[in-house]
Design a protein around this motif. Structure first.
Motif, PDB file in Angstrom:
ATOM      1  N   GLY A  88       0.813  -1.204   0.000  1.00 56.52           N
ATOM      2  CA  GLY A  88       0.000   0.000   0.000  1.00 56.52           C
ATOM      3  C   GLY A  88       0.851   1.260   0.000  1.00 56.52           C
ATOM      4  N   LEU A  89       1.909   1.238   0.791  1.00 56.41           N
ATOM      5  CA  LEU A  89       2.820   2.382   0.866  1.00 56.41           C
ATOM      6  C   LEU A  89       3.487   2.630  -0.483  1.00 56.41           C
ATOM      7  N   ALA A  90       3.878   1.564  -1.157  1.00 54.43           N
ATOM      8  CA  ALA A  90       4.525   1.697  -2.469  1.00 54.43           C
ATOM      9  C   ALA A  90       3.568   2.267  -3.513  1.00 54.43           C
ATOM     10  N   ALA A  91       2.276   1.978  -3.354  1.00 53.88           N
ATOM     11  CA  ALA A  91       1.280   2.457  -4.324  1.00 53.88           C
ATOM     12  C   ALA A  91       0.818   3.881  -4.033  1.00 53.88           C
ATOM     13  N   ALA A  92       1.031   4.366  -2.821  1.00 55.11           N
ATOM     14  CA  ALA A  92       0.506   5.666  -2.398  1.00 55.11           C
ATOM     15  C   ALA A  92       1.170   6.819  -3.142  1.00 55.11           C
ATOM     16  N   THR A  93       0.361   7.844  -3.446  1.00 54.01           N
ATOM     17  CA  THR A  93       0.869   9.050  -4.104  1.00 54.01           C
ATOM     18  C   THR A  93       0.601  10.301  -3.273  1.00 54.01           C
ATOM     19  N   GLY A  94       0.024  10.147  -2.097  1.00 54.54           N
ATOM     20  CA  GLY A  94      -0.329  11.299  -1.274  1.00 54.54           C
ATOM     21  C   GLY A  94       0.870  11.928  -0.585  1.00 54.54           C
ATOM     22  N   ASP A  95       0.662  13.121  -0.062  1.00 53.70           N
ATOM     23  CA  ASP A  95       1.689  13.795   0.733  1.00 53.70           C
ATOM     24  C   ASP A  95       1.818  13.141   2.103  1.00 53.70           C
ATOM     25  N   TYR A  96       0.707  12.583   2.597  1.00 57.90           N
ATOM     26  CA  TYR A  96       0.679  11.914   3.896  1.00 57.90           C
ATOM     27  C   TYR A  96       0.045  10.546   3.737  1.00 57.90           C
ATOM     28  N   VAL A  97       0.411   9.631   4.643  1.00 60.85           N
ATOM     29  CA  VAL A  97      -0.204   8.305   4.650  1.00 60.85           C
ATOM     30  C   VAL A  97      -0.814   8.030   6.024  1.00 60.85           C
ATOM     31  N   LEU A  98      -1.938   7.347   5.994  1.00 58.44           N
ATOM     32  CA  LEU A  98      -2.594   6.863   7.204  1.00 58.44           C
ATOM     33  C   LEU A  98      -2.974   5.413   6.979  1.00 58.44           C
ATOM     34  N   PHE A  99      -2.623   4.541   7.925  1.00 59.57           N
ATOM     35  CA  PHE A  99      -3.019   3.140   7.851  1.00 59.57           C
ATOM     36  C   PHE A  99      -4.236   2.921   8.736  1.00 59.57           C
ATOM     37  N   LYS A 114      11.213   9.274  21.390  1.00 57.39           N
ATOM     38  CA  LYS A 114      11.425   8.665  22.694  1.00 57.39           C
ATOM     39  C   LYS A 114      10.116   8.435  23.461  1.00 57.39           C
ATOM     40  N   SER A 115       9.009   8.899  22.912  1.00 56.13           N
ATOM     41  CA  SER A 115       7.738   8.877  23.650  1.00 56.13           C
ATOM     42  C   SER A 115       7.154   7.481  23.839  1.00 56.13           C
ATOM     43  N   PHE A 116       7.625   6.496  23.070  1.00 60.17           N
ATOM     44  CA  PHE A 116       7.108   5.131  23.188  1.00 60.17           C
ATOM     45  C   PHE A 116       7.823   4.327  24.275  1.00 60.17           C
ATOM     46  N   ARG A 117       8.740   4.931  25.005  1.00 63.33           N
ATOM     47  CA  ARG A 117       9.561   4.158  25.938  1.00 63.33           C
ATOM     48  C   ARG A 117       8.747   3.449  27.017  1.00 63.33           C
ATOM     49  N   TYR A 118       7.533   3.953  27.320  1.00 66.03           N
ATOM     50  CA  TYR A 118       6.662   3.290  28.289  1.00 66.03           C
ATOM     51  C   TYR A 118       5.465   2.608  27.620  1.00 66.03           C
ATOM     52  N   GLY A 119       5.558   2.390  26.313  1.00 71.55           N
ATOM     53  CA  GLY A 119       4.475   1.740  25.587  1.00 71.55           C
ATOM     54  C   GLY A 119       4.027   2.585  24.408  1.00 71.55           C
ATOM     55  N   MET A 120       3.306   1.954  23.467  1.00 71.35           N
ATOM     56  CA  MET A 120       2.846   2.656  22.269  1.00 71.35           C
ATOM     57  C   MET A 120       1.639   3.508  22.629  1.00 71.35           C
ATOM     58  N   ASN A 121       1.893   4.776  22.924  1.00 71.20           N
ATOM     59  CA  ASN A 121       0.830   5.648  23.439  1.00 71.20           C
ATOM     60  C   ASN A 121       0.100   6.435  22.362  1.00 71.20           C
ATOM     61  N   ILE A 122       0.386   6.151  21.107  1.00 64.05           N
ATOM     62  CA  ILE A 122      -0.416   6.679  19.999  1.00 64.05           C
ATOM     63  C   ILE A 122      -0.846   5.499  19.148  1.00 64.05           C
ATOM     64  N   CYS A 123      -2.111   5.395  18.894  1.00 61.55           N
ATOM     65  CA  CYS A 123      -2.638   4.304  18.079  1.00 61.55           C
ATOM     66  C   CYS A 123      -2.174   4.477  16.626  1.00 61.55           C
ATOM     67  N   HIS A 124      -1.830   3.379  15.999  1.00 58.06           N
ATOM     68  CA  HIS A 124      -1.353   3.407  14.612  1.00 58.06           C
ATOM     69  C   HIS A 124      -2.388   4.037  13.682  1.00 58.06           C
ATOM     70  N   GLN A 125      -3.655   3.881  13.990  1.00 58.95           N
ATOM     71  CA  GLN A 125      -4.732   4.427  13.167  1.00 58.95           C
ATOM     72  C   GLN A 125      -4.948   5.921  13.404  1.00 58.95           C
ATOM     73  N   ALA A 126      -4.194   6.498  14.331  1.00 57.54           N
ATOM     74  CA  ALA A 126      -4.385   7.895  14.696  1.00 57.54           C
ATOM     75  C   ALA A 126      -3.161   8.750  14.414  1.00 57.54           C
TER      76      ALA A 126
END
Length: 252
Positions: A78-89, A143-155
């Motif tokens: 999907g990333l290889a096919a993307a043409t946008g300035d930003y990507v969101l999964f 460095k913000s993930f040092r105590y866990g993934m505190n941002i959801c990949h979808q966000a």
């Protein structure tokens, strides 16, 4: 393309998720944001998922349907096919939070390398069941993930120019490694200070929780160092125990 609006590529990977894929597609279709590219990468589903996708084919910019080597291999396609300035999964079963989500994200600040926001957890009946245990940080860096993934990949919206391929040595936690690598390259990271995604609880990471934890530990060790990682995991364990005492067993 409207020069005032960056183009956003939303990428959904799916395999045999006939129950959830339509919710995801419709949440993308309803966006009020104009500069949107929607990419679906399907692993040759056999349960009717492709029939659902076909009903919305005119709304889908790119459809790739072929065998893959797992979720992160599909994401790389999907990333290889993307043409946008930003990507969101946005995984199958997950949703953008509201119809104006993209509009709000990209009106929050100009030309950030990464935008991120809050996530609500939902169940399979689409009921909101609460927030994630890991609180989204007011400010975010690598460095913000040092105590866990505190941002959801979808966000998290990442400028495509700093988005590298997913590392396929990780089967369940490559998204953590991917975000950290992007954040290390980012000069401007913006918290949009609002809910941007609905995350369907469950999934492969929960079903193979032990393997996921091992991968996360290895990733954090790579970036934060052996001793620091051991100390940080002590903090993670203590926070988890306190959270369970207060709220019971978690569902994310």
């Amino acid at each position: 393309m409207n020069k005032l609006l960056p183009k956003v590529s939303i990428i959904t990977v799916v395999y045999n998720n006939v129950r959830g894929i339509e919710y995801t597609i419709r949440s993308v279709m309803k966006q009020t944001y104009a500069e949107l590219e929607y990419i679906i990468v399907d692993g040759l589903s056999t349960d009717g998922t492709l029939d659902v996708i076909d009903r919305y084919r005119e709304e889908i910019s790119i459809l790739i349907s072929e065998k893959d080597g797992g979720i992160y291999d599909a994401m790389n396609k999907g990333l290889a096919a993307a043409t946008g300035d930003y990507v969101l999964f946005l995984n199958s079963g997950d949703e953008l939070y509201e119809d104006m989500t993209l509009e709000k994200v990209f009106s929050s600040a100009e030309n950030a390398d990464i935008y991120y926001g809050e996530t609500k957890l939902i169940d399979e009946e689409r009921n909101i069941i609460g927030d994630r245990r890991h609180k989204t940080p007011k400010r975010f860096d690598w460095k913000s993930f040092r105590y866990g993934m505190n941002i959801c990949h979808q966000a998290i919206y990442v400028k495509r120019s700093i988005a590298e391929r997913y590392d396929l040595q990780y089967q369940l936690s490559a998204d953590i490694d991917w975000v950290i690598r992007a954040a290390k390259k980012a000069n401007k990271i913006v918290n949009v200070n609002q809910y941007v995604a609905k995350y369907l609880v469950g999934g492969m990471t929960q079903k193979r929780h032990r393997q996921s934890l091992k991968e996360r530990y290895a990733i954090f060790k790579k970036y934060y160092g052996t001793f620091t990682n051991m100390v940080n995991h002590g903090v993670i364990a203590a926070r988890l125990i306190l959270h369970r005492l207060k709220h019971g067993k978690i569902r994310e």
